[in-house]
Scaffold this active site. Structure first.
Site: not given
Length: 378
Positions: A355, A277, A346
């Site tokens: 991405r 993340h 991300c």
């Protein structure tokens, strides 16, 4: 007027005796005894003409109950009492002149006496706020009807109630959204960091005690620790890239399933690909865009340390571009098989639209028995 006649004779036409001069005179002024036949002498009673209608009476206003009994009226404003008891009034601006009727009319215009209730009702109907024990200009209490009317006027209309309800819904929604944002940006990080730290400590204890053996790992099972000294990142690596089992717990996931399966660090060739993340849930890869060529990335396992150096970066690519984790990624600058590492996350921040890719090449494999590599000692 009756004429005088020289002789007394009988008038046949009237059946009476004729008047004589003396007789007429006596009858008019009275006889020797001062008597008159039905008439008073001028000296005793004047002549009065017969009345044919009732005498004229002037109009009188209705009796005021407050003035039936005798009383001493209050002196008007500005009046002074003289020594004799009489009041001397000083004219006051705005004081009405005239009789009692004029004063009552002026009192009604000011809202006093009987005009106070009417003024209070008009004030309530127009929406003016007033005390239930008074009205505009008078201290008289309101009637029940007027009090209920004022109470109804003070009650909010359906439109006001609806607007208040909508406002409360918006406020509640805003508070819930604020709580949700706080949960996502703050509380998820707190929980993820706690879970990641716990997993890191568990791995280190197991390695120290020799409980774990190299081999095939189950999805969600931690098997290594990732160090990025430049970013002060220390995070466990687990098998798989499931959000629920791995990424949302603050760990970094290894692409190890299906068509996205990649090599392990111990393999002689291949691409060791990881996902993490960038925001929330521990956000271990939040600042990997700040890495520069030559920055070291270390993977710690039960037996060895694997040291990589960052070589290239792809700032933006589609989430469906799986070629970035191929054994030899086409956009990485690598031209032949080797021992590579790929970090994916991300971008832009707080979205998952694209991405961000970072590549590195292994430069050192160091057994744990020889101690930590220089990148972790400094």
């Amino acid at each position: 007027m009756t004429a005088l006649r020289p002789e007394r004779e009988t008038d046949a036409s009237y059946g009476q005796e004729p008047y004589e001069a003396s007789g007429a005179f006596e009858e008019w002024y009275g006889d020797a005894a001062g008597q008159q036949r039905g008439y008073a002498t001028p000296a005793e009673e004047p002549y009065a003409a017969p009345v044919t209608q009732e005498p004229y009476e002037p109009y009188l206003p209705p009796i005021d109950e407050e003035t039936v009994a005798l009383r001493i009226p209050d002196p008007p404003p500005g009046a002074s009492i003289s020594p004799s008891g009489a009041s001397t009034a000083t004219p006051v601006s705005g004081t009405p002149s005239g009789g009692r009727a004029a004063r009552r009319k002026a009192a009604k215009r000011r809202g006093g006496r009987h005009g106070g209730a009417h003024a209070a009702s008009e004030s309530a109907e127009s929406g003016e706020s007033s005390d239930s024990f008074g009205s505009s200009g008078s201290g008289a209490p309101l009637s029940r009807v007027e009090a209920r009317r004022q109470a109804r006027a003070r009650k909010p209309s359906p439109g006001v109630i609806a607007s208040r309800a909508v406002g409360e819904v918006f406020i509640t929604t805003g508070v819930l959204m604020l709580l949700f944002v706080s949960y996502q940006l703050w509380w998820t990080n707190v929980r993820a960091h706690a879970q990641a730290d716990k997993e890191t400590s568990s791995l280190q204890k197991d390695w120290a005690s020799g409980k774990r053996e190299p081999g095939e790992f189950q999805p969600g099972q931690g098997f290594a620790i990732l160090h990025i000294p430049e970013l002060d990142v220390v995070v466990p690596i687990a098998q798989g890239v499931s959000n629920k089992k791995v990424l949302d717990k603050g760990m970094v996931g290894h692409y190890s399933e299906g068509k996205l399966k990649t090599a392990m660090p111990s393999d002689k060739t291949g691409n060791f690909a990881l996902a993490g993340h960038r925001n929330t849930h521990g956000e271990p890869f939040r600042y990997i865009n700040k890495l520069k060529a030559g920055d070291e990335i270390v993977v710690e396992t039960q037996d060895d340390y694997y040291v990589y150096k960052m070589t290239s970066m792809l700032p933006v690519t589609s989430p469906s571009n799986t070629s970035v984790i191929n054994p030899v990624p086409p956009q990485s600058g690598f031209t032949k098989p080797g021992r590579y590492i790929t970090l994916t996350t991300c971008t832009p921040e707080y979205t998952s639209k694209y991405r961000l890719i970072v590549w590195g090449k292994m430069v050192e494999e160091r057994p744990r028995s020889k101690g930590k590599p220089d990148a972790l000692v400094q």
